[in-house]
Scaffold this motif. Sequence first.
Motif, PDB file in Angstrom:
ATOM      1  N   GLU A 189      -8.394   9.177 -16.625  1.00 18.53           N
ATOM      2  CA  GLU A 189      -6.993   8.769 -16.615  1.00 18.53           C
ATOM      3  C   GLU A 189      -6.454   8.520 -15.202  1.00 18.53           C
ATOM      4  O   GLU A 189      -6.883   9.146 -14.240  1.00 18.53           O
ATOM      5  CB  GLU A 189      -6.126   9.846 -17.295  1.00 18.53           C
ATOM      6  N   ASP A 190      -5.499   7.608 -15.125  1.00 13.06           N
ATOM      7  CA  ASP A 190      -4.710   7.388 -13.911  1.00 13.06           C
ATOM      8  C   ASP A 190      -3.309   7.933 -14.141  1.00 13.06           C
ATOM      9  O   ASP A 190      -2.885   8.071 -15.277  1.00 13.06           O
ATOM     10  CB  ASP A 190      -4.597   5.879 -13.625  1.00 13.06           C
ATOM     11  N   TYR A 191      -2.582   8.203 -13.045  1.00 18.21           N
ATOM     12  CA  TYR A 191      -1.202   8.630 -13.226  1.00 18.21           C
ATOM     13  C   TYR A 191      -0.300   8.094 -12.140  1.00 18.21           C
ATOM     14  O   TYR A 191      -0.770   7.671 -11.079  1.00 18.21           O
ATOM     15  CB  TYR A 191      -1.095  10.152 -13.307  1.00 18.21           C
ATOM     16  N   LYS A 192       0.984   8.078 -12.451  1.00 19.82           N
ATOM     17  CA  LYS A 192       1.982   7.510 -11.559  1.00 19.82           C
ATOM     18  C   LYS A 192       3.210   8.409 -11.610  1.00 19.82           C
ATOM     19  O   LYS A 192       3.645   8.805 -12.690  1.00 19.82           O
ATOM     20  CB  LYS A 192       2.351   6.116 -12.088  1.00 19.82           C
ATOM     21  N   ILE A 193       3.725   8.784 -10.441  1.00 11.45           N
ATOM     22  CA  ILE A 193       4.907   9.647 -10.387  1.00 11.45           C
ATOM     23  C   ILE A 193       6.095   8.809  -9.916  1.00 11.45           C
ATOM     24  O   ILE A 193       5.993   8.100  -8.919  1.00 11.45           O
ATOM     25  CB  ILE A 193       4.661  10.827  -9.426  1.00 11.45           C
ATOM     26  N   ASP A 194       7.202   8.871 -10.644  1.00 10.65           N
ATOM     27  CA  ASP A 194       8.415   8.148 -10.246  1.00 10.65           C
ATOM     28  C   ASP A 194       9.600   9.093 -10.205  1.00 10.65           C
ATOM     29  O   ASP A 194       9.633  10.089 -10.920  1.00 10.65           O
ATOM     30  CB  ASP A 194       8.727   7.032 -11.250  1.00 10.65           C
ATOM     31  N   LYS A 195      10.582   8.710  -9.400  1.00 13.67           N
ATOM     32  CA  LYS A 195      11.836   9.457  -9.396  1.00 13.67           C
ATOM     33  C   LYS A 195      12.707   8.945 -10.540  1.00 13.67           C
ATOM     34  O   LYS A 195      12.765   7.742 -10.778  1.00 13.67           O
ATOM     35  CB  LYS A 195      12.528   9.227  -8.050  1.00 13.67           C
ATOM     36  N   LEU A 196      13.380   9.848 -11.241  1.00 15.02           N
ATOM     37  CA  LEU A 196      14.255   9.392 -12.340  1.00 15.02           C
ATOM     38  C   LEU A 196      15.693   9.239 -11.855  1.00 15.02           C
ATOM     39  O   LEU A 196      16.144   9.994 -11.017  1.00 15.02           O
ATOM     40  CB  LEU A 196      14.199  10.398 -13.488  1.00 15.02           C
TER      41      LEU A 196
END
Lengths: 79, 79
Positions: free
Chosen positions: A72-79
């Motif tokens: 798996e890949d992942y991506k972190i974003d600010k909400l």
Amino acid sequence: MKLSVTVTLKKDVLDPQGKVVLNTLSNLGMNELKSIRQGKYFEIDINETDEIKAVKKVDQMCQKLLVNLIIEDYKIDKL
Amino acid sequence: MKLSVTVTLKKDVLDPQGKVVLNTLSNLGMNELKSIRQGKYFEIDINETDEIKAVKKVDQMCQKLLVNLIIEDYKIDKL
């Protein structure tokens, strides 16, 4: 601070769940679909006001528990 | 055209799965967490170059199959 984590299967990993969704939608008459891939999504509320530190902590969580780094890949974003 | 769909539980709906993730991360020593909510994520590749039409079609898919509108919200984004 609220961050979101989006986890997706790597490009070359088969996604049988997405395939089932695709087939079901085709059966419902939606034939313009090329592909569907399914992933996971987390909304994480963390006691940390500094964005860089918050992202670092969430990154640790991903590596320790939320994401299977082999497939798996992942991506972190600010909400 | 590629679109993403993010499906989240409505604010007042309990999320036992997210709770388990939260507890597990606490047990791993991450105590700065306030809450975690888990959702679903879809990447949809559709044979449609017009963005408005593509979003409309994906919206139909959400309503027909991907989302349980009673307990879930969804958001469509361009990738």
